[in-house]
Scaffold this motif. Structure first.
Motif, PDB file in Angstrom:
ATOM      1  N   LEU A  39       0.832  -1.206   0.000  1.00 56.35           N
ATOM      2  CA  LEU A  39       0.000   0.000   0.000  1.00 56.35           C
ATOM      3  C   LEU A  39       0.865   1.252   0.000  1.00 56.35           C
ATOM      4  N   ASP A  40       1.893   1.279   0.848  1.00 50.09           N
ATOM      5  CA  ASP A  40       2.779   2.441   0.912  1.00 50.09           C
ATOM      6  C   ASP A  40       3.473   2.687  -0.429  1.00 50.09           C
ATOM      7  N   ARG A  41       3.840   1.601  -1.094  1.00 54.91           N
ATOM      8  CA  ARG A  41       4.490   1.750  -2.399  1.00 54.91           C
ATOM      9  C   ARG A  41       3.532   2.388  -3.404  1.00 54.91           C
ATOM     10  N   ILE A  42       2.291   1.937  -3.389  1.00 53.46           N
ATOM     11  CA  ILE A  42       1.288   2.487  -4.308  1.00 53.46           C
ATOM     12  C   ILE A  42       1.035   3.958  -4.009  1.00 53.46           C
ATOM     13  N   LEU A  43       0.907   4.286  -2.716  1.00 53.03           N
ATOM     14  CA  LEU A  43       0.624   5.667  -2.334  1.00 53.03           C
ATOM     15  C   LEU A  43       1.811   6.591  -2.616  1.00 53.03           C
ATOM     16  N   GLY A  44       2.997   5.996  -2.737  1.00 54.92           N
ATOM     17  CA  GLY A  44       4.164   6.788  -3.105  1.00 54.92           C
ATOM     18  C   GLY A  44       4.190   7.134  -4.585  1.00 54.92           C
ATOM     19  N   GLU A  45       3.396   6.403  -5.368  1.00 51.19           N
ATOM     20  CA  GLU A  45       3.377   6.608  -6.810  1.00 51.19           C
ATOM     21  C   GLU A  45       2.141   7.354  -7.295  1.00 51.19           C
ATOM     22  N   ARG A  46       1.060   7.274  -6.542  1.00 55.07           N
ATOM     23  CA  ARG A  46      -0.187   7.915  -6.959  1.00 55.07           C
ATOM     24  C   ARG A  46      -1.013   8.306  -5.738  1.00 55.07           C
ATOM     25  N   THR A  47      -1.999   9.157  -5.950  1.00 60.11           N
ATOM     26  CA  THR A  47      -2.879   9.593  -4.875  1.00 60.11           C
ATOM     27  C   THR A  47      -4.156   8.775  -4.907  1.00 60.11           C
ATOM     28  N   ALA A  48      -4.484   8.164  -3.784  1.00 57.06           N
ATOM     29  CA  ALA A  48      -5.698   7.356  -3.700  1.00 57.06           C
ATOM     30  C   ALA A  48      -6.862   8.204  -3.210  1.00 57.06           C
ATOM     31  N   SER A  49      -8.033   7.975  -3.788  1.00 56.51           N
ATOM     32  CA  SER A  49      -9.241   8.640  -3.315  1.00 56.51           C
ATOM     33  C   SER A  49      -9.853   7.877  -2.152  1.00 56.51           C
ATOM     34  N   VAL A  50      -9.835   6.538  -2.261  1.00 56.60           N
ATOM     35  CA  VAL A  50     -10.390   5.680  -1.213  1.00 56.60           C
ATOM     36  C   VAL A  50      -9.481   4.474  -1.035  1.00 56.60           C
ATOM     37  N   VAL A  51      -9.271   4.082   0.228  1.00 54.57           N
ATOM     38  CA  VAL A  51      -8.555   2.852   0.538  1.00 54.57           C
ATOM     39  C   VAL A  51      -9.537   1.890   1.189  1.00 54.57           C
ATOM     40  N   ILE A  52      -9.717   0.720   0.572  1.00 50.49           N
ATOM     41  CA  ILE A  52     -10.552  -0.335   1.142  1.00 50.49           C
ATOM     42  C   ILE A  52      -9.609  -1.263   1.887  1.00 50.49           C
ATOM     43  N   LEU A  53      -9.762  -1.343   3.182  1.00 45.51           N
ATOM     44  CA  LEU A  53      -8.714  -1.891   4.045  1.00 45.51           C
ATOM     45  C   LEU A  53      -9.218  -3.067   4.875  1.00 45.51           C
ATOM     46  N   ASP A  54      -8.635  -4.246   4.630  1.00 42.07           N
ATOM     47  CA  ASP A  54      -8.947  -5.409   5.447  1.00 42.07           C
ATOM     48  C   ASP A  54      -8.306  -5.239   6.828  1.00 42.07           C
ATOM     49  N   VAL A  55      -9.017  -5.638   7.866  1.00 44.58           N
ATOM     50  CA  VAL A  55      -8.479  -5.492   9.219  1.00 44.58           C
ATOM     51  C   VAL A  55      -7.415  -6.540   9.503  1.00 44.58           C
ATOM     52  N   ASN A  56      -7.674  -7.777   9.122  1.00 43.08           N
ATOM     53  CA  ASN A  56      -6.791  -8.882   9.481  1.00 43.08           C
ATOM     54  C   ASN A  56      -5.727  -9.094   8.408  1.00 43.08           C
ATOM     55  N   LEU A  57      -4.676  -8.266   8.476  1.00 42.69           N
ATOM     56  CA  LEU A  57      -3.584  -8.336   7.509  1.00 42.69           C
ATOM     57  C   LEU A  57      -2.309  -8.841   8.180  1.00 42.69           C
ATOM     58  N   PRO A  58      -1.418  -9.460   7.421  1.00 47.84           N
ATOM     59  CA  PRO A  58      -0.141  -9.900   7.999  1.00 47.84           C
ATOM     60  C   PRO A  58       0.749  -8.710   8.342  1.00 47.84           C
ATOM     61  N   ASP A  59       1.600  -8.882   9.314  1.00 47.97           N
ATOM     62  CA  ASP A  59       2.590  -7.879   9.742  1.00 47.97           C
ATOM     63  C   ASP A  59       1.928  -6.674  10.431  1.00 47.97           C
ATOM     64  N   GLU A  60       1.299  -5.813   9.664  1.00 50.31           N
ATOM     65  CA  GLU A  60       0.665  -4.615  10.232  1.00 50.31           C
ATOM     66  C   GLU A  60      -0.837  -4.714  10.011  1.00 50.31           C
ATOM     67  N   ASP A  61      -1.626  -4.729  11.123  1.00 46.69           N
ATOM     68  CA  ASP A  61      -3.068  -4.918  10.940  1.00 46.69           C
ATOM     69  C   ASP A  61      -3.743  -3.652  10.422  1.00 46.69           C
ATOM     70  N   GLY A  62      -4.982  -3.841   9.983  1.00 45.32           N
ATOM     71  CA  GLY A  62      -5.709  -2.748   9.355  1.00 45.32           C
ATOM     72  C   GLY A  62      -5.942  -1.561  10.261  1.00 45.32           C
ATOM     73  N   PHE A  63      -6.118  -1.800  11.569  1.00 41.78           N
ATOM     74  CA  PHE A  63      -6.334  -0.689  12.489  1.00 41.78           C
ATOM     75  C   PHE A  63      -5.125   0.245  12.523  1.00 41.78           C
ATOM     76  N   LYS A  64      -3.930  -0.345  12.577  1.00 40.42           N
ATOM     77  CA  LYS A  64      -2.711   0.464  12.612  1.00 40.42           C
ATOM     78  C   LYS A  64      -2.523   1.227  11.298  1.00 40.42           C
ATOM     79  N   ILE A  65      -2.801   0.543  10.198  1.00 41.93           N
ATOM     80  CA  ILE A  65      -2.665   1.204   8.898  1.00 41.93           C
ATOM     81  C   ILE A  65      -3.667   2.355   8.788  1.00 41.93           C
ATOM     82  N   ALA A  66      -4.902   2.133   9.234  1.00 42.82           N
ATOM     83  CA  ALA A  66      -5.926   3.181   9.165  1.00 42.82           C
ATOM     84  C   ALA A  66      -5.526   4.395   9.985  1.00 42.82           C
TER      85      ALA A  66
END
Length: 251
Positions: A39-66
């Motif tokens: 996600l960080d790589r994508i956001l470094g290349e373009r601007t997102a209007s909306v991020v659809i974010l799963d909570v249960n992600l590996p390494d860094e969970d969705g709450f922390k990312i949000a």
């Protein structure tokens, strides 16, 4: 005009592919990420209007990312999870998510949520209030100037409008809080009342979530009006909306 970029952050490959394909067919520029790093790589290349974010992600969970997205990005956030507990939903909304969906997600519902959120974000971006001089400002007009200026709360559009016309889009939690305070007719709402309105539970003195919601709303209002928000703390009681406020559709 370029299509809005929607980033789907989901580690389940088939679900991510289905969501990307569906949103692309709806006319969006939909891209996928398996985790926060992608996600960080994508956001470094373009601007997102909306991020659809799963909570249960590996390494860094969705709450922390949000939480960090809310601090650094202007994108709308829709959280998606297999968890259906009220606590998880409350945590997501407190962090600043704009919507929260529980798996299995109906793709038409996801489309509707994305379109609704994009509309609200567009309205928010179009808000360019020009503060009036203090002597003429509706924010500071008092009884000496006749009828006291009123704020307006719109439950349909989830928005709060200042007397000078600054329109502030609200999240679900902010809307619940403002609705409660508006109904108090400039009398303080206790922390227990606020806790019941926001979370359907009694207030725990060790729980600071109410202050988080209030602080975020106060910051948003003050940024829109260029002055002090009429959202005041009442020591030992709770909070009050100290200015007159009218609820559209109400008495």
């Amino acid at each position: 005009m370029a299509a809005p970029t929607i980033v789907v952050v989901e580690d389940e490959n088939s679900l991510r592919s289905d969501m990307i394909e569906y949103l692309a067919n709806c006319g969006f520029d939909a891209v996928g990420a398996r985790n926060g790093i992608e996600l960080d790589r994508i956001l470094g290349e373009r601007t997102a209007s909306v991020v659809i974010l799963d909570v249960n992600l590996p390494d860094e969970d969705g709450f922390k990312i949000a939480a960090r997205l809310r601090d650094t990005q202007g994108a709308g956030i829709i959280m998606v999870t297999a968890r259906s507990s009220t606590v998880d939903r409350v945590v997501g909304l407190e962090i600043g998510a704009d919507a929260y969906l529980v798996k299995p997600v109906e793709l038409r519902e996801l489309e509707a949520q994305v379109k609704s959120l994009l509309r609200r974000l567009s309205e928010r971006a179009a808000e360019t209030p020009s503060p009036l001089p203090p002597a003429a400002s509706a924010e500071t007009q008092g009884a000496d100037g006749g009828d006291e200026a009123r704020w307006t709360l719109d439950p349909t559009e989830w928005s709060l409008t200042s007397p000078a016309g600054a329109r502030i889009s609200l999240t679900s939690m902010e809307m619940k809080l403002t609705s409660l305070l508006a109904g108090q007719a400039r009398k303080p709402a206790t922390r227990d009342q606020i806790s019941q309105a926001l979370y359907s539970r009694r207030w725990n003195p060790e729980d600071r979530s109410i202050d988080t919601v209030v602080g975020r709303l106060r910051h948003k209002v003050e940024g829109a009006i260029g002055g002090t928000a009429p959202l005041k703390s009442v020591h030992g009681v709770g909070y009050v909306f100290s200015a007159p406020i009218r609820v559209l559709g109400g008495p």
